[in-house]
Design an enzyme around this catalytic site. Structure first.
Site, PDB file in Angstrom:
ATOM      1  N   GLU A   1       0.913   3.845   1.934  1.00 54.89           N
ATOM      2  CA  GLU A   1       1.422   4.189   3.261  1.00 54.89           C
ATOM      3  C   GLU A   1       2.616   3.316   3.627  1.00 54.89           C
ATOM      4  O   GLU A   1       3.604   3.786   4.183  1.00 54.89           O
ATOM      5  CB  GLU A   1       0.329   4.002   4.334  1.00 54.89           C
ATOM      6  CG  GLU A   1      -0.936   4.804   4.080  1.00 54.89           C
ATOM      7  CD  GLU A   1      -2.003   4.034   3.324  1.00 54.89           C
ATOM      8  OE1 GLU A   1      -3.192   4.224   3.662  1.00 54.89           O
ATOM      9  OE2 GLU A   1      -1.682   3.253   2.409  1.00 54.89           O
TER      10      GLU A   1
ATOM     11  N   CYS B   1      -2.218  -0.798   7.392  1.00 52.35           N
ATOM     12  CA  CYS B   1      -1.481   0.466   7.346  1.00 52.35           C
ATOM     13  C   CYS B   1      -1.658   1.255   8.641  1.00 52.35           C
ATOM     14  O   CYS B   1      -0.721   1.904   9.103  1.00 52.35           O
ATOM     15  CB  CYS B   1      -1.903   1.282   6.141  1.00 52.35           C
ATOM     16  SG  CYS B   1      -1.384   0.528   4.583  1.00 52.35           S
TER      17      CYS B   1
ATOM     18  N   CYS C   1      -6.104   1.395   5.576  1.00 56.56           N
ATOM     19  CA  CYS C   1      -6.678   0.118   6.001  1.00 56.56           C
ATOM     20  C   CYS C   1      -6.099  -0.242   7.371  1.00 56.56           C
ATOM     21  O   CYS C   1      -5.204   0.436   7.875  1.00 56.56           O
ATOM     22  CB  CYS C   1      -6.346  -0.977   4.979  1.00 56.56           C
ATOM     23  SG  CYS C   1      -4.612  -1.495   5.007  1.00 56.56           S
TER      24      CYS C   1
ATOM     25  N   HIS D   1       0.845  -1.187   0.000  1.00 54.26           N
ATOM     26  CA  HIS D   1       0.000   0.000   0.000  1.00 54.26           C
ATOM     27  C   HIS D   1       0.888   1.247   0.000  1.00 54.26           C
ATOM     28  O   HIS D   1       2.066   1.198   0.377  1.00 54.26           O
ATOM     29  CB  HIS D   1      -0.918  -0.007   1.216  1.00 54.26           C
ATOM     30  CG  HIS D   1      -2.014  -1.021   1.103  1.00 54.26           C
ATOM     31  ND1 HIS D   1      -3.013  -1.138   2.036  1.00 54.26           N
ATOM     32  CD2 HIS D   1      -2.275  -1.956   0.160  1.00 54.26           C
ATOM     33  CE1 HIS D   1      -3.842  -2.098   1.671  1.00 54.26           C
ATOM     34  NE2 HIS D   1      -3.405  -2.618   0.539  1.00 54.26           N
TER      35      HIS D   1
END
Length: 148
Positions: free
Chosen positions: A79, A108, A105, A77
């Protein structure tokens, strides 16, 4: 008109996300401290591996709903990539702000908490209630930008 700092950094995040190779959702992240950009990230396969654009998306093929079964995705992801980039460069992100196009999410969120990031600014929601619960419990300041 001169944009606020939050709007300024979010505009940059929206450029960063254009590097994403995800077939389902382009996401960008930017870590900032004292109005200085420390790190950027977008969602995509680990360095040196084939991107989803080349291999296809297993989650899409299996019709996995958004926000579920992250372990089936070959990509990191945005992040995660921003946090890893800072670590690889030896840059402290403790007490920083992370700007993200989409609400983080739960995976993260846990990384953001342990990285010492104290503030999250995002534009779009994401179907992950546990993420928000953990971030609130950790005392992370969360701001959803509207019409950035």
């Amino acid at each position: 008109m001169r944009p606020s700092w939050d709007n300024y950094f979010m505009e940059i995040v929206n450029v960063v996300k254009k590097r994403s190779t995800c077939l389902r959702r382009q996401v960008g992240a930017l870590i900032v401290k004292d109005k200085r950009i420390l790190s950027t990230g977008y969602n995509g396969a680990p360095t040196g591996l084939a991107h989803c654009e080349e291999t296809g998306c297993l989650r899409e093929q299996l019709k996995v709903p958004s926000g579920e079964r992250h372990e089936l995705c070959r990509a990191l992801h945005a992040e995660q990539n921003a946090i890893v980039q800072a670590a690889n460069s030896g840059v402290s992100i403790n007490n920083a702000t992370i700007y993200v196009t989409d609400q983080p999410c739960v995976l993260c969120a846990k990384m953001i908490i342990n990285a010492g990031i104290k503030r999250i600014v995002f534009e779009k929601g994401y179907p992950d209630e546990l993420s928000m619960k953990l971030l609130n419990e950790a005392g992370i300041e969360i701001k959803k930008l509207v019409n950035s």
